[in-house]
Design an enzyme around this catalytic site. Structure first.
Site, mmCIF file in Angstrom:
data_model
loop_
_atom_site.group_PDB
_atom_site.id
_atom_site.type_symbol
_atom_site.label_atom_id
_atom_site.label_comp_id
_atom_site.label_asym_id
_atom_site.label_seq_id
_atom_site.Cartn_x
_atom_site.Cartn_y
_atom_site.Cartn_z
ATOM 1 N N GLU A 194 0.826 -1.205 0.000
ATOM 2 C CA GLU A 194 0.000 0.000 0.000
ATOM 3 C C GLU A 194 0.865 1.262 0.000
ATOM 4 O OE1 GLU A 194 -3.122 -0.063 2.935
ATOM 5 O OE2 GLU A 194 -3.927 -1.970 2.204
ATOM 6 N N TYR A 273 -11.391 -4.492 0.717
ATOM 7 C CA TYR A 273 -12.155 -5.035 1.840
ATOM 8 C C TYR A 273 -13.636 -4.728 1.665
ATOM 9 C CZ TYR A 273 -7.762 -5.707 4.406
ATOM 10 O OH TYR A 273 -6.520 -6.122 4.801
ATOM 11 N N GLU A 328 -5.045 -8.808 -0.132
ATOM 12 C CA GLU A 328 -5.778 -8.424 1.076
ATOM 13 C C GLU A 328 -7.244 -8.256 0.704
ATOM 14 O OE1 GLU A 328 -4.486 -5.310 3.728
ATOM 15 O OE2 GLU A 328 -2.361 -5.725 3.340
ATOM 16 N N GLN A 377 -7.576 -11.798 8.033
ATOM 17 C CA GLN A 377 -6.279 -12.436 8.131
ATOM 18 C C GLN A 377 -6.433 -13.845 8.692
ATOM 19 O OE1 GLN A 377 -3.295 -10.049 10.108
ATOM 20 N NE2 GLN A 377 -3.694 -8.285 8.836
#
Length: 524
Positions: A194, A273, A328, A377
């Site tokens: 990121e 996300y 992610e 995670q």
């Protein structure tokens, strides 16, 4: 009398609800038309130094009363081996761009603060050797993210030499002195994390220049990692669909099209996300159908996001040499009350099992470009596989989805056609069902069907051309409520149950419960 009649009415409604006629879905598969490989790395995991993800989740220390092997929890290792984890991304995340590898080797470890995640002490007792031991114990591969933000190319290059050198260099000797004479294998290398935000707030142009330097100088020296087994380098990619991120993808991929021998990448990462509101405000337990529908509607946006960035990648890389790696992803909700907000502690419900299945199916449908993904995670953080509390451990609904999907690892995608129908709740409309199919490495046909509707059962009529079907058997995962969870006190509230069907007139009829994830193998 009116009270009595009201009670009778409620009883009748409660009895009638489960027997509501199942909606029919026709699902067709042509087993003679295989598609892309469903890379097993789509089922990768992510373990960051965040909250109790590492400490208590993986590492308890060799002097712990919790059963362990060289400090690593035996119960967690056994659970992860069962889902055949292909790779684990470590040490972050935002943590990676402030991690200095020398802090975590040797008998004396540097004690630091973790400013990204709660400002707590980072003892560095879990470092390179401990991570590689963990990887070996669960039978996985290492996806190491190097510090491109606050670190230097030399620091990263030294770390890779320390891990992978087979010849008698000073760093190889230091690794041997610290207990591991043989070189480690590093399958994937993350070139920052990121970098548009917590990794340094870089412009795409500045990141590109810096990434090229790291790509060139950070080398893998392990003689076993050449040609087809070479380390894959993953560049930082987008974090959404807005122009700042399409510009980022454009910048990196345009440069890749003209890259020379001196630098190269094998993948572009993407982070996305399911949050809906920022900061995360949705509950992870104790929610109703409103939140269920809104979260899953948002989760389906992953498909358009992949299409948007894949189109840019196709422009500069039509041969699809560079993989899109969604390293992610997952549901991100409000921290559980009473927990440290910086630890990202949340529960894992039946809703998250459905969310996981929908995302995995999207990745599989884009398997020609999406060849890696890491849910966030692995343990105790965000949409975790496993929750621990000292000696206690519980497996989540998401864990069971990953276990049911094991046959899809390195399978061959088979196209599926069906009318998804519509599940509507309030202002939200979603496909009522989702499905995917693939042939496993042994040639067996596997089918996954998700019934998104939390109230209505589904009767699936499965038509398979190209083979003579006789029966189907597998597992289905459902629960009493959309927010049903497994707890330390009740660990089996949401667990898979057997399901089977026999062919009728050359077709298979499967009865699927509401809010369910089902995986079956088709027998010939």
């Amino acid at each position: 009398m009116r009270a009595f009649l009201a009670i009778v009415t409620l009883v009748v409604m409660a009895v009638a609800a489960p027997t509501m006629a199942a909606q029919k879905v026709e699902l067709s598969i042509d087993a003679s038309k295989p598609g892309a490989k469903v890379d097993r790395n789509l089922f990768g995991q992510f373990a960051e130094h965040l909250g109790h993800g590492i400490y208590d989740g993986i590492w308890v220390g060799s002097d712990s009363t919790i059963p362990n092997t060289r400090g690593i929890r035996n119960d967690v290792v056994a659970a992860l081996k069962a889902i055949q984890v292909p790779n684990v991304r470590w040490p972050g995340g935002c943590f990676a761009d402030e991690y200095h590898w020398r802090d975590g080797i040797g008998p004396q470890r540097a004690v630091r603060l973790n400013p990204n995640w709660g400002g707590v002490i980072e003892p560095n007792t879990f470092g390179t050797h401990e991570f590689m031991d963990f990887i070996d114990q669960i039978g996985s591969a290492a996806y190491v993210s190097v510090n491109l933000g606050s670190g230097s190319p030399k620091e990263a290059a030294d770390w890779l030499e320390y891990m992978t050198a087979a010849q008698a260099t000073t760093l190889e000797k230091e690794r041997a002195a610290n207990g591991h004479p043989a070189p480690y294998k590093v399958a994937w290398l993350g070139l920052g994390n990121e970098s548009w935000d917590c990794g340094g707030n870089m412009t795409p142009e500045y990141y590109l220049d810096r990434m090229k330097i790291f790509s060139h100088f950070v080398r893998n020296y392990n003689p076993a990692q050449t040609e087809q087994n070479q380390m894959l380098k993953i560049a930082v990619g987008p974090g959404g669909g807005e122009q700042r991120w399409t510009d980022w993808t454009e910048t990196v991929m345009k440069a890749y099209q003209q890259h020379t021998w001196s630098w190269d990448i094998s993948g572009l990462s993407m982070h996305s996300y399911t949050v809906v509101k920022w900061p995360p405000a949705f509950k992870s337990v104790g929610f109703g159908e409103d939140e269920y529908a809104q979260i899953l509607k948002a989760a389906l946006e992953m498909d358009d996001l992949i299409k948007k960035h894949s189109a840019i990648m196709d422009k500069y890389d039509p041969q699809k040499k560079v993989a899109l790696v969604v390293d992610e992803w997952g549901g991100w909700y409000a921290p559980l009350p009473g927990s440290n907000p910086g630890f990202l502690v949340q529960q894992n419900s039946m809703r998250d099992a459905v969310l996981a299945a929908l995302n995995l199916n999207i990745f599989a449908r884009h398997a020609d470009r999406v060849r890696g993904a890491n849910i966030a995670q692995m343990i105790n953080v965000l949409q975790a596989m496993i929750l621990t509390d000292h000696e206690k451990m519980v497996l989540t609904p998401t864990y069971y989805v990953y276990k049911m999907y094991v046959p899809f690892q390195d399978s061959t995608f088979v196209p599926v056609t069906f009318d998804a129908g519509s599940y509507k709740h309030g202002d939200f409309a979603l496909p009522r069902v989702d499905a995917m199919a693939a042939k496993s490495k042994d040639g067996k046909l596997w089918v996954e069907i998700t019934n998104v509707d939390p109230k209505q059962a589904a009767e699936v009529e499965l038509n398979v051309s190209g083979i003579n079907v006789k029966s189907a058997s597998g597992e289905t995962l459902t629960a009493p409520k959309v927010d049903s969870v497994n707890t330390f006190e009740a660990p089996n509230s949401v667990v898979p149950k057997p399901i089977s069907a026999k062919a009728q007139g050359g077709k298979l009829i499967l009865q699927l419960e509401p809010k369910s994830v089902t995986v079956v193998s088709v027998e010939q």
